[in-house]
Design an enzyme around this catalytic site. Structure first.
Site, PDB file in Angstrom:
ATOM      1  N   ARG A   1       0.908  -1.221   0.082  1.00  9.92           N
ATOM      2  CA  ARG A   1      -0.054  -0.105   0.033  1.00  9.92           C
ATOM      3  C   ARG A   1       0.835   1.165  -0.065  1.00  9.92           C
ATOM      4  NH1 ARG A   1      -3.381  -0.198   4.597  1.00  9.92           N
ATOM      5  NH2 ARG A   1      -3.776   1.910   4.144  1.00  9.92           N
ATOM      6  N   ASN A   2       2.177   1.045   0.045  1.00 11.15           N
ATOM      7  CA  ASN A   2       2.957   2.303  -0.117  1.00 11.15           C
ATOM      8  C   ASN A   2       3.033   2.810  -1.620  1.00 11.15           C
ATOM      9  OD1 ASN A   2       5.429   4.273  -0.115  1.00 11.15           O
ATOM     10  ND2 ASN A   2       5.741   3.450   1.953  1.00 11.15           N
ATOM     11  N   ALA A   3       2.553   4.089  -1.724  1.00 12.48           N
ATOM     12  CA  ALA A   3       2.602   4.649  -2.874  1.00 12.48           C
ATOM     13  C   ALA A   3       4.088   5.005  -3.609  1.00 12.48           C
ATOM     14  CB  ALA A   3       1.491   5.796  -3.011  1.00 12.48           C
TER      15      ALA A   3
ATOM     16  N   SER B   1       5.079   9.009   1.186  1.00  7.85           N
ATOM     17  CA  SER B   1       4.464   7.826   0.243  1.00  7.85           C
ATOM     18  C   SER B   1       3.621   6.724   1.166  1.00  7.85           C
ATOM     19  CB  SER B   1       5.283   7.324  -0.575  1.00  7.85           C
ATOM     20  OG  SER B   1       6.324   6.396   0.046  1.00  7.85           O
TER      21      SER B   1
END
Length: 164
Positions: free
Chosen positions: A39-41, A140
């Site tokens: 889920r880290n962008a 992020s």
């Protein structure tokens, strides 16, 4: 609490922009990869900056794409105690030697900080950093609840640091 360590920097002599995080989270440490939490962008955001689908690449190919785009990665904390992955849980942090790294990057123009913790520690470690543009970015991390669109807009300023 367990002792957590940063990865080695991903840089070369052509690095123009260095992106600094705080300290790898548990998912990243387990995978031995920068920004491994699904889920880290980070990879989507940076892919937007260099107009390449980094998230769709295998990890070694992501790193090669960064080098080709004159981008580098590292963390402002070399080691620290932390339970879990949140920056607020970091204790007894030892800063990375950012000045030494920066001194060995002849093409470096800018340093970007991925999140407030990275910015606070990184700016203190680098000092005035003459000749370098210092850029604070929204994190992020999925723990930073700003919308992806807002993050992408903020991260778009990095295009100027890697072009030309």
């Amino acid at each position: 609490m367990s002792l957590k360590r940063a990865f080695d920097p991903v840089v070369d002599a052509r690095t123009r922009l260095l992106i600094l995080g705080s300290l790898p989270g548990d998912a990243s440490l387990e995978a031995a990869q920068y920004y491994a939490h699904p889920r880290n962008a980070f990879w989507r955001l940076l892919g937007g900056v260099i107009e390449r689908d980094l998230a769709g690449l295998a990890y070694p190919d992501r790193l090669e794409a960064l080098r080709a785009a004159h981008l580098g990665l590292w963390d402002v904390i070399a080691r620290a105690e932390r339970r879990g992955s949140l920056d607020q849980a970091i204790r007894n942090a030892e800063a990375s030697d950012l000045r030494q790294l920066v001194a060995n990057l002849p093409e470096l123009r800018a340093v970007a900080f991925n999140g407030a913790t990275a910015a606070r520690i990184g700016r203190r470690s680098l000092g005035a950093a003459p000749g370098l543009r210092l850029i604070d970015l929204p994190s992020s991390s999925p723990a930073h609840t700003q919308s992806y669109a807002d993050k992408a807009t903020a991260w778009a300023v990095l295009r100027a640091a890697v072009s030309g």
